[in-house]
Design a protein around this motif. Structure first.
Motif, PDB file in Angstrom:
ATOM      1  N   PHE A  60      -6.363   4.404  38.578  1.00  0.00           N
ATOM      2  CA  PHE A  60      -6.812   5.625  37.915  1.00  0.00           C
ATOM      3  C   PHE A  60      -7.534   6.565  38.880  1.00  0.00           C
ATOM      4  CE2 PHE A  60      -6.074   3.310  34.005  1.00  0.00           C
ATOM      5  CZ  PHE A  60      -5.698   4.305  33.122  1.00  0.00           C
ATOM      6  N   VAL A  61      -8.381   6.010  39.741  1.00  0.00           N
ATOM      7  CA  VAL A  61      -9.180   6.858  40.635  1.00  0.00           C
ATOM      8  C   VAL A  61      -8.264   7.643  41.567  1.00  0.00           C
ATOM      9  CG1 VAL A  61     -10.932   6.862  42.434  1.00  0.00           C
ATOM     10  CG2 VAL A  61     -11.142   5.273  40.528  1.00  0.00           C
ATOM     11  N   CYS A  62      -7.230   6.995  42.094  1.00  0.00           N
ATOM     12  CA  CYS A  62      -6.301   7.688  42.999  1.00  0.00           C
ATOM     13  C   CYS A  62      -5.490   8.745  42.255  1.00  0.00           C
ATOM     14  CB  CYS A  62      -5.371   6.672  43.676  1.00  0.00           C
ATOM     15  SG  CYS A  62      -6.210   5.589  44.861  1.00  0.00           S
ATOM     16  N   VAL A  63      -5.035   8.408  41.041  1.00  0.00           N
ATOM     17  CA  VAL A  63      -4.282   9.384  40.245  1.00  0.00           C
ATOM     18  C   VAL A  63      -5.156  10.589  39.937  1.00  0.00           C
ATOM     19  CG1 VAL A  63      -3.103   9.797  38.045  1.00  0.00           C
ATOM     20  CG2 VAL A  63      -2.768   7.629  39.245  1.00  0.00           C
ATOM     21  N   LYS A  64      -6.405  10.341  39.560  1.00  0.00           N
ATOM     22  CA  LYS A  64      -7.320  11.445  39.241  1.00  0.00           C
ATOM     23  C   LYS A  64      -7.637  12.272  40.492  1.00  0.00           C
ATOM     24  CE  LYS A  64     -11.497  12.441  36.588  1.00  0.00           C
ATOM     25  NZ  LYS A  64     -11.872  13.563  37.428  1.00  0.00           N
ATOM     26  N   THR A  65      -7.784  11.618  41.631  1.00  0.00           N
ATOM     27  CA  THR A  65      -8.044  12.344  42.886  1.00  0.00           C
ATOM     28  C   THR A  65      -6.912  13.319  43.179  1.00  0.00           C
ATOM     29  OG1 THR A  65      -9.317  10.499  43.810  1.00  0.00           O
ATOM     30  CG2 THR A  65      -8.383  12.081  45.370  1.00  0.00           C
TER      31      THR A  65
END
Length: 325
Positions: A170-175
């Motif tokens: 999720f963190v990478c997708v949101k970034t």
């Protein structure tokens, strides 16, 4: 120009194969003999001895001069030119080994959008791919700010965003989505890998329910069809026999009446499969005119014991003997 000791000090940490590489290109050759303040004195000493040489000495001097031309040392290799046998650059290796300090120094000495940032290794992975795979969102963000290209694909046709979605990061997708405009995010979300799957479809096949909801929220097309047979995310959920995913996709607006290239709705894919809950849910929302497959009544009749199914082949043989039907 980067600090010359930067890559020498850390090369062994990054990869044993990089031993002896990663030399900084000293511009102007200031480290070479005969350059700088010592050069005039060196030239003066040569000049002062030429007048006293005999013919034999002059011939030896000519041979030495020719030898020095032939064996002139190669210029020191620039750190950007280093490539390992796996196709990795120093930046690839620094990311793989989570050497964030080296990554920062490399990026500080790399111009915005430099082609160095887009180099791909033997698996066609860019530094962006590796930042996602190694789950380093800070490195991912830094690469995006210096012009990393999100459109580049690895050997399987996956962008960095495809990998982040498939790995449930999720963190990478949101970034990535925070960095792009909504239009460019949707464009990237709906791009297909070499198997014809979008980011959303990869998440469905991997049963990542929360990721599916998030991708739809940021603009993924829930009804896009993969090119091999025209399946949507809902078709794929039925194939995976994931009842919760089927319900979730319907709640998020998936169209149950989209036909594959051979005319199948998601409901049709429930026939012959065990999960009756999926079949019951889909038949309630599928257009009644699409619920019956072509000649379906005759298909089910053929399964009754009173119905004789004609044998289509009369020339079958086993071990050279004709098969009696």
């Amino acid at each position: 120009m980067a600090d010359p000791t930067l890559f020498h000090n850390h090369a062994d940490r990054l990869d044993n194969r990089s031993k002896g590489s990663g030399k900084v290109d000293y511009q102007g050759g200031s480290m070479q003999p005969g350059v700088g303040k010592q050069a005039p004195l060196w030239e003066e000493r040569c000049d002062s001895g030429i007048g006293s040489m005999n013919e034999k000495d002059a011939e030896v001097l000519r041979e030495i001069q020719e030898l020095s031309l032939d064996d002139k040392p190669e210029p020191a290799q620039c750190w950007k030119d280093f490539i390992s046998e796996d196709g990795d650059t120093f930046l690839h290796l620094a990311i793989i080994h989570a050497a964030s300090e080296i990554v920062s120094q490399i990026l500080a000495n790399t111009e915005f959008g430099d082609q160095y940032l887009h180099r791909q290794n033997n698996l066609k992975q860019t530094p962006l791919h590796l930042a996602v795979i190694t789950q380093q969102p800070d490195v991912l963000r830094a690469l995006l700010w210096v012009g990393g290209d999100l459109g580049l694909r690895d050997i399987n046709g996956n962008s960095a965003l495809h990998i982040a979605c498939e790995m449930n990061l999720f963190v990478c997708v949101k970034t990535i989505s925070d960095f792009l405009t909504r239009h460019h995010t949707r464009e990237l979300l709906d791009s297909k890998n070499y198997n014809g799957l979008t980011c959303l479809q990869l998440a469905v096949k991997n049963r990542l329910h929360k990721m599916v909801v998030y991708l739809i929220q940021i603009g993924a097309d829930i009804n896009v069809q993969e090119p091999s047979s025209g399946r949507t995310a809902l078709h794929l959920a039925v194939e995976e026999q994931d009842a919760e995913m089927v319900s979730l996709l319907l709640q998020c607006g998936a169209d149950p009446n989209v036909l594959t290239y051979n005319g199948c709705t998601p409901y049709h894919l429930t026939l012959g499969r065990d999960n009756g809950k999926i079949q019951t849910e889909l038949i309630r929302v599928t257009d009644p005119s699409l619920c019956m497959m072509w000649d379906e009544e005759k298909f089910w009749e053929s399964e009754t014991p009173d119905h004789e199914v004609p044998f289509s082949y009369d020339d079958c043989a086993i071990g050279g003997l004709p098969l009696r039907c």
